[in-house]
Design a protein around this motif. Structure first.
Motif, PDB file in Angstrom:
ATOM      1  N   SER A 218       0.870  -1.176   0.000  1.00  0.00           N
ATOM      2  CA  SER A 218       0.000   0.000   0.000  1.00  0.00           C
ATOM      3  C   SER A 218       0.902   1.219   0.000  1.00  0.00           C
ATOM      4  O   SER A 218       2.136   1.103   0.031  1.00  0.00           O
ATOM      5  CB  SER A 218      -0.923   0.008   1.228  1.00  0.00           C
ATOM      6  OG  SER A 218      -0.186   0.340   2.391  1.00  0.00           O
ATOM      7  N   SER A 219       0.299   2.392  -0.020  1.00  0.00           N
ATOM      8  CA  SER A 219       1.090   3.620  -0.023  1.00  0.00           C
ATOM      9  C   SER A 219       1.874   3.800   1.261  1.00  0.00           C
ATOM     10  O   SER A 219       2.812   4.603   1.319  1.00  0.00           O
ATOM     11  CB  SER A 219       0.172   4.831  -0.240  1.00  0.00           C
ATOM     12  OG  SER A 219      -0.819   4.890   0.772  1.00  0.00           O
ATOM     13  N   ASN A 220       1.518   3.068   2.309  1.00  0.00           N
ATOM     14  CA  ASN A 220       2.198   3.170   3.599  1.00  0.00           C
ATOM     15  C   ASN A 220       3.121   1.988   3.885  1.00  0.00           C
ATOM     16  O   ASN A 220       3.409   1.688   5.035  1.00  0.00           O
ATOM     17  CB  ASN A 220       1.169   3.301   4.729  1.00  0.00           C
ATOM     18  CG  ASN A 220       0.462   4.642   4.697  1.00  0.00           C
ATOM     19  OD1 ASN A 220       1.020   5.630   4.239  1.00  0.00           O
ATOM     20  ND2 ASN A 220      -0.768   4.677   5.169  1.00  0.00           N
ATOM     21  N   ASN A 250      23.004   3.798  17.037  1.00  0.00           N
ATOM     22  CA  ASN A 250      21.917   2.884  17.426  1.00  0.00           C
ATOM     23  C   ASN A 250      21.092   2.491  16.211  1.00  0.00           C
ATOM     24  O   ASN A 250      21.182   3.088  15.128  1.00  0.00           O
ATOM     25  CB  ASN A 250      20.997   3.539  18.463  1.00  0.00           C
ATOM     26  CG  ASN A 250      20.307   4.782  17.944  1.00  0.00           C
ATOM     27  OD1 ASN A 250      20.847   5.882  18.052  1.00  0.00           O
ATOM     28  ND2 ASN A 250      19.127   4.631  17.354  1.00  0.00           N
ATOM     29  N   TYR A 251      20.284   1.436  16.400  1.00  0.00           N
ATOM     30  CA  TYR A 251      19.257   1.078  15.425  1.00  0.00           C
ATOM     31  C   TYR A 251      17.978   1.842  15.757  1.00  0.00           C
ATOM     32  O   TYR A 251      17.711   2.163  16.914  1.00  0.00           O
ATOM     33  CB  TYR A 251      18.941  -0.415  15.494  1.00  0.00           C
ATOM     34  CG  TYR A 251      20.009  -1.332  14.955  1.00  0.00           C
ATOM     35  CD1 TYR A 251      20.224  -1.455  13.582  1.00  0.00           C
ATOM     36  CD2 TYR A 251      20.781  -2.109  15.817  1.00  0.00           C
ATOM     37  CE1 TYR A 251      21.186  -2.327  13.083  1.00  0.00           C
ATOM     38  CE2 TYR A 251      21.744  -2.980  15.330  1.00  0.00           C
ATOM     39  CZ  TYR A 251      21.944  -3.082  13.961  1.00  0.00           C
ATOM     40  OH  TYR A 251      22.893  -3.942  13.474  1.00  0.00           O
ATOM     41  N   TYR A 252      17.169   2.112  14.734  1.00  0.00           N
ATOM     42  CA  TYR A 252      15.845   2.700  14.947  1.00  0.00           C
ATOM     43  C   TYR A 252      14.833   1.935  14.092  1.00  0.00           C
ATOM     44  O   TYR A 252      15.185   1.302  13.091  1.00  0.00           O
ATOM     45  CB  TYR A 252      15.829   4.191  14.604  1.00  0.00           C
ATOM     46  CG  TYR A 252      16.002   4.489  13.132  1.00  0.00           C
ATOM     47  CD1 TYR A 252      14.891   4.646  12.283  1.00  0.00           C
ATOM     48  CD2 TYR A 252      17.271   4.625  12.565  1.00  0.00           C
ATOM     49  CE1 TYR A 252      15.048   4.913  10.935  1.00  0.00           C
ATOM     50  CE2 TYR A 252      17.437   4.889  11.216  1.00  0.00           C
ATOM     51  CZ  TYR A 252      16.334   5.034  10.405  1.00  0.00           C
ATOM     52  OH  TYR A 252      16.501   5.288   9.067  1.00  0.00           O
ATOM     53  N   LEU A 253      13.577   2.000  14.499  1.00  0.00           N
ATOM     54  CA  LEU A 253      12.541   1.214  13.844  1.00  0.00           C
ATOM     55  C   LEU A 253      12.067   1.886  12.561  1.00  0.00           C
ATOM     56  O   LEU A 253      11.694   3.060  12.557  1.00  0.00           O
ATOM     57  CB  LEU A 253      11.358   1.014  14.791  1.00  0.00           C
ATOM     58  CG  LEU A 253      10.219   0.126  14.282  1.00  0.00           C
ATOM     59  CD1 LEU A 253      10.712  -1.290  14.002  1.00  0.00           C
ATOM     60  CD2 LEU A 253       9.070   0.095  15.284  1.00  0.00           C
ATOM     61  N   VAL A 254      12.072   1.130  11.480  1.00  0.00           N
ATOM     62  CA  VAL A 254      11.557   1.585  10.185  1.00  0.00           C
ATOM     63  C   VAL A 254      10.145   1.046   9.956  1.00  0.00           C
ATOM     64  O   VAL A 254       9.251   1.758   9.507  1.00  0.00           O
ATOM     65  CB  VAL A 254      12.487   1.146   9.044  1.00  0.00           C
ATOM     66  CG1 VAL A 254      11.898   1.505   7.678  1.00  0.00           C
ATOM     67  CG2 VAL A 254      13.871   1.759   9.213  1.00  0.00           C
ATOM     68  N   GLY A 255       9.939  -0.229  10.273  1.00  0.00           N
ATOM     69  CA  GLY A 255       8.633  -0.851  10.077  1.00  0.00           C
ATOM     70  C   GLY A 255       8.653  -2.296  10.516  1.00  0.00           C
ATOM     71  O   GLY A 255       9.597  -2.753  11.158  1.00  0.00           O
ATOM     72  N   ASN A 276       4.464   6.777   9.154  1.00  0.00           N
ATOM     73  CA  ASN A 276       3.145   7.314   8.836  1.00  0.00           C
ATOM     74  C   ASN A 276       2.154   7.192   9.997  1.00  0.00           C
ATOM     75  O   ASN A 276       1.018   7.657   9.876  1.00  0.00           O
ATOM     76  CB  ASN A 276       2.569   6.577   7.619  1.00  0.00           C
ATOM     77  CG  ASN A 276       3.509   6.609   6.430  1.00  0.00           C
ATOM     78  OD1 ASN A 276       3.828   7.664   5.905  1.00  0.00           O
ATOM     79  ND2 ASN A 276       3.970   5.438   6.005  1.00  0.00           N
ATOM     80  N   TYR A 277       2.582   6.579  11.100  1.00  0.00           N
ATOM     81  CA  TYR A 277       1.645   6.266  12.181  1.00  0.00           C
ATOM     82  C   TYR A 277       2.129   6.739  13.552  1.00  0.00           C
ATOM     83  O   TYR A 277       1.655   6.265  14.577  1.00  0.00           O
ATOM     84  CB  TYR A 277       1.418   4.747  12.232  1.00  0.00           C
ATOM     85  CG  TYR A 277       0.842   4.193  10.960  1.00  0.00           C
ATOM     86  CD1 TYR A 277      -0.522   4.251  10.708  1.00  0.00           C
ATOM     87  CD2 TYR A 277       1.671   3.622  10.000  1.00  0.00           C
ATOM     88  CE1 TYR A 277      -1.049   3.740   9.531  1.00  0.00           C
ATOM     89  CE2 TYR A 277       1.147   3.120   8.814  1.00  0.00           C
ATOM     90  CZ  TYR A 277      -0.212   3.183   8.586  1.00  0.00           C
ATOM     91  OH  TYR A 277      -0.736   2.687   7.419  1.00  0.00           O
ATOM     92  N   LEU A 278       3.037   7.680  13.578  1.00  0.00           N
ATOM     93  CA  LEU A 278       3.652   8.065  14.846  1.00  0.00           C
ATOM     94  C   LEU A 278       2.646   8.685  15.815  1.00  0.00           C
ATOM     95  O   LEU A 278       2.745   8.492  17.030  1.00  0.00           O
ATOM     96  CB  LEU A 278       4.818   9.015  14.593  1.00  0.00           C
ATOM     97  CG  LEU A 278       6.007   8.379  13.840  1.00  0.00           C
ATOM     98  CD1 LEU A 278       7.077   9.422  13.570  1.00  0.00           C
ATOM     99  CD2 LEU A 278       6.577   7.205  14.607  1.00  0.00           C
TER     100      LEU A 278
END
Length: 292
Positions: A218-220, A250-255, A276-278
């Motif tokens: 999807s677009s997200n 550090n690592y950070y969350l992408v999805g 898109n959901y922060l």
């Protein structure tokens, strides 16, 4: 702000020969170790990608979503993100029982220390029951659009070298494109017991659809090929590496993964992009961790 910054201290008082991360000083989220990152073996050691969470249904049953497993990602001591279709299945009601934290071997017993044949010993897996499952209000079970659930645990997770939250995306990276980049996916695997990590090269949605029309996008979402042909449980987190100057800190969350398919002996996956959901995540979470 993307939420209040909470600082967690990593506890190092371990028993026996349990493995320790080499760079854990004041690392409250997304622990990064360059030596670990560069080593691409047959599994990820227990102190890598410690935010991987196993979703548990009905007193130990792992569920029936795509090859009998769903994963989530720990983003604070009491909050886990996971795909919505791991919960909303047949009757329209979100159902789950608990989560397992610190799982290195999916076949190992729960609640007891485990030593593997490769020499690694780990603390007991933590099982914590769920207090609440918040499904995104615009989730569509037919298309998997907005496929996001925020899980609230009944108590805080205990932070050890094998259990740690992932950092949230830093503000300067929230609006950057996710296409044409290299990230890391890690999690429990469909066909093997030990947790693994794999590079993912991200591609445009149109390219992914041209190769695998049945892949849910999807677009997200962001999609791409795994560099290793390994199938992961749905919900496996996709992470990027955040730099401070020339140094990766550090690592950070992408999805997290919402679908995957085989394509010419390779695996292509689709990941829900959390940038898109922060707002929804913040509304349903406590103490998100963002490193500037």
């Amino acid at each position: 702000m993307l939420g209040k910054i909470a600082v967690f201290t990593l506890l190092l008082g371990l028993f026996g020969q349990e493995v320790q991360s080499a760079k854990t000083d004041d690392m409250e989220c997304g622990a990064f170790d360059e030596d670990q990152m560069l080593k691409q073996g047959s599994f990820a050691i227990p102190t890598e990608h410690q935010w991987v969470v196993r979703i548990v249904y009905g007193k130990g049953f792992e569920g029936s979503i795509r090859d009998n497993g769903c994963l989530g990602v720990l983003i604070s001591k009491r909050t886990v993100l996971a795909p919505a279709h791991c919960f909303v299945q047949y009757n329209g009601v979100a159902e789950a029982f608990s989560v397992h934290l610190g799982v290195h071997n999916k076949s190992a017993p729960i609640g007891v220390p485990v030593c593997e044949s490769d020499g690694y010993c780990t603390r007991p897996v933590q099982e914590i029951k769920l207090a609440e499952v918040a499904i995104h209000p615009e989730y569509d079970s037919r298309t998997l659009k907005n496929c996001l659930a925020v899980l609230t645990l009944q108590r805080d997770a205990k932070i050890y070298p094998n259990v740690m939250p992932i950092c949230m995306p830093p503000p300067n990276l929230v609006n950057e494109t996710l296409v044409g980049q290299t990230f890391v996916v890690a999690g429990l695997r469909v066909f093997e017991d030990l947790r693994l990590k794999t590079w993912v090269n991200t591609l445009s949605r149109s390219f992914c659809q041209s190769k695998v029309k049945t892949l849910v996008t999807s677009s997200n979402t962001v999609c791409g090929y795994h560099t290793k042909p390994e199938a992961y449980y749905i919900g496996a987190p996709l992470v990027g590496m955040q730099k401070k100057g020339p140094t990766t800190q550090n690592y950070y969350l992408v999805g997290f993964m919402i679908d995957w398919r085989w394509e010419n002996n390779r695996i292509m996956s689709s990941f829900l992009a959390i940038q898109n959901y922060l707002d929804f995540i913040q509304q349903n979470s406590n103490s998100l961790i963002v490193r500037s």
